[in-house]
Write a protein that holds these residues in place. Structure first.
Motif, short mmCIF file in Angstrom:
data_model
loop_
_atom_site.label_atom_id
_atom_site.label_comp_id
_atom_site.label_asym_id
_atom_site.label_seq_id
_atom_site.Cartn_x
_atom_site.Cartn_y
_atom_site.Cartn_z
N LYS A 41 -24.99 -14.20 39.50
CA LYS A 41 -23.83 -14.67 38.72
C LYS A 41 -22.96 -15.63 39.54
O LYS A 41 -22.35 -16.53 39.01
N TRP A 42 -22.95 -15.42 40.85
CA TRP A 42 -22.08 -16.15 41.76
C TRP A 42 -20.61 -15.75 41.51
O TRP A 42 -20.32 -15.04 40.54
N HIS A 72 -4.34 -11.98 51.63
CA HIS A 72 -5.05 -11.52 50.44
C HIS A 72 -6.02 -12.61 49.96
O HIS A 72 -5.84 -13.78 50.27
N PHE A 73 -7.00 -12.20 49.20
CA PHE A 73 -7.86 -13.16 48.51
C PHE A 73 -8.34 -12.54 47.21
O PHE A 73 -8.21 -11.31 47.02
N THR A 74 -8.85 -13.36 46.32
CA THR A 74 -9.45 -12.82 45.09
C THR A 74 -10.91 -13.25 45.01
O THR A 74 -11.30 -14.28 45.56
N VAL A 75 -11.69 -12.41 44.34
CA VAL A 75 -13.09 -12.74 44.04
C VAL A 75 -13.22 -12.67 42.53
O VAL A 75 -12.94 -11.62 41.93
N ALA A 76 -13.58 -13.80 41.92
CA ALA A 76 -13.63 -13.87 40.45
C ALA A 76 -15.05 -14.18 39.98
O ALA A 76 -15.73 -15.03 40.56
N PHE A 77 -15.45 -13.49 38.93
CA PHE A 77 -16.77 -13.70 38.31
C PHE A 77 -16.56 -14.31 36.93
O PHE A 77 -15.53 -14.05 36.29
N PHE A 78 -17.55 -15.06 36.46
CA PHE A 78 -17.37 -15.87 35.26
C PHE A 78 -18.51 -15.71 34.26
O PHE A 78 -19.64 -15.39 34.66
N PHE A 125 -8.44 -17.36 37.89
CA PHE A 125 -8.79 -18.36 36.88
C PHE A 125 -8.81 -17.73 35.50
O PHE A 125 -9.31 -16.60 35.32
N ALA A 126 -8.27 -18.47 34.54
CA ALA A 126 -8.17 -17.98 33.17
C ALA A 126 -9.54 -17.67 32.58
O ALA A 126 -9.67 -16.81 31.71
N MET A 136 -14.18 -11.14 35.35
CA MET A 136 -13.82 -10.02 36.24
C MET A 136 -13.15 -10.60 37.48
O MET A 136 -13.64 -11.55 38.07
N ILE A 137 -12.02 -10.01 37.82
CA ILE A 137 -11.24 -10.50 38.97
C ILE A 137 -10.95 -9.32 39.90
O ILE A 137 -10.45 -8.28 39.46
#
Ligand SMILES: Cc1cc2nc3c(=O)[nH]c(=O)nc-3n(C[C@H](O)[C@H](O)[C@H](O)COP(=O)(O)O)c2cc1C
Length: 202
Positions: free
Chosen positions: A51-52, A101-107, A146-147, A151-152
């Motif tokens: 998915k990346w 902090h950081f975020t990891v978001a899936f799309f 990101f909007a 999943m974030i």
């Protein structure tokens, strides 16, 4: 001619991810829910490898993101963690270093082209987030996301250090040969929040 066709196709794909964004924004509020880290139902290897994701760090006016496919979800020091691997050659590396902090978001799959774009252009060279067509948003915690993400993961950096070549087995040689991508740093983030949105039944 070929170039024009490719440009139009790319634009259509980026726009459809953008339209997804609008839908997702509308779903925001009613469709966004918080789950516990242990409720993440997807397979972690599939999530990253197929998915990346986007790893993003920064504050308003000073933020960067990049595509990753190396990452893991698990447990460390009795905490749920997400781990990402960012090469020192990436602009994002500077943001990972200077932010706590950081975020990891899936799309969703419609955003694949945008992820490809963000994984092949550097934030050093311009506003690649804008060019990608994705919509940067700021979470309640003040972290970037990101909007369009479905999943974030919000993470607090609890470890960040470059791989030590003394620990390499035979696999990394191909990645760390001189002139390749630079040494990756390992960033372990304690998972503070997981948001999912736009899923059926949620
Ligand atoms: C599918 C994909 C997966 C990637 N995975 C990683 C990764 O896990 N770690 C990494 O350092 N770079 C990875 N990259 C490369 C960065 O995303 C790329 O170099 C990006 O342009 C860096 O942007 P920046 O200079 O704005 O930070 C990946 C690229 C793609 C397309």
């Amino acid at each position: 001619m070929k170039r024009i066709t490719l440009f139009i196709l790319t634009a259509i794909i980026l726009v459809s991810c953008g339209q997804g964004a609008q839908q997702n924004s509308e779903m925001k509020g009613k469709g966004t829910i918080e789950i516990k880290p242990e409720e993440i139902k997807e397979n972690a290897i599939e999530l990253f490898d197929q998915k990346w994701a986007l790893v993003t760090a920064g504050v308003p006016g000073d933020v960067n993101t990049m595509t990753i496919s190396w990452g893991s979800l698990g447990e460390l020091w009795n905490r749920p963690v997400v781990t990402v691997y960012v090469s020192s050659s990436r602009y994002t590396y500077e943001f990972m270093e200077k932010n706590g902090h950081f975020t990891v978001a899936f799309f969703p799959s419609e955003c694949r082209e945008a992820l490809q774009y963000l994984g092949s252009h550097s934030g050093r060279d311009g506003d690649k987030i804008k060019e990608s067509g994705l919509t940067l948003e700021w979470l309640e915690s003040g972290l970037p996301s990101f909007a369009e993400a479905d999943m974030i993961i919000e993470a607090r950096k609890i470890y960040g250090f470059p791989f030590d070549e003394r620990g390499f087995g035979d696999v990394p040689e191909q990645f760390y040969a001189p002139g390749r991508m630079g040494v990756h740093s390992v960033y372990v983030g304690e998972i503070e929040h997981v948001w999912v949105r736009g899923r059926e039944g949620e």
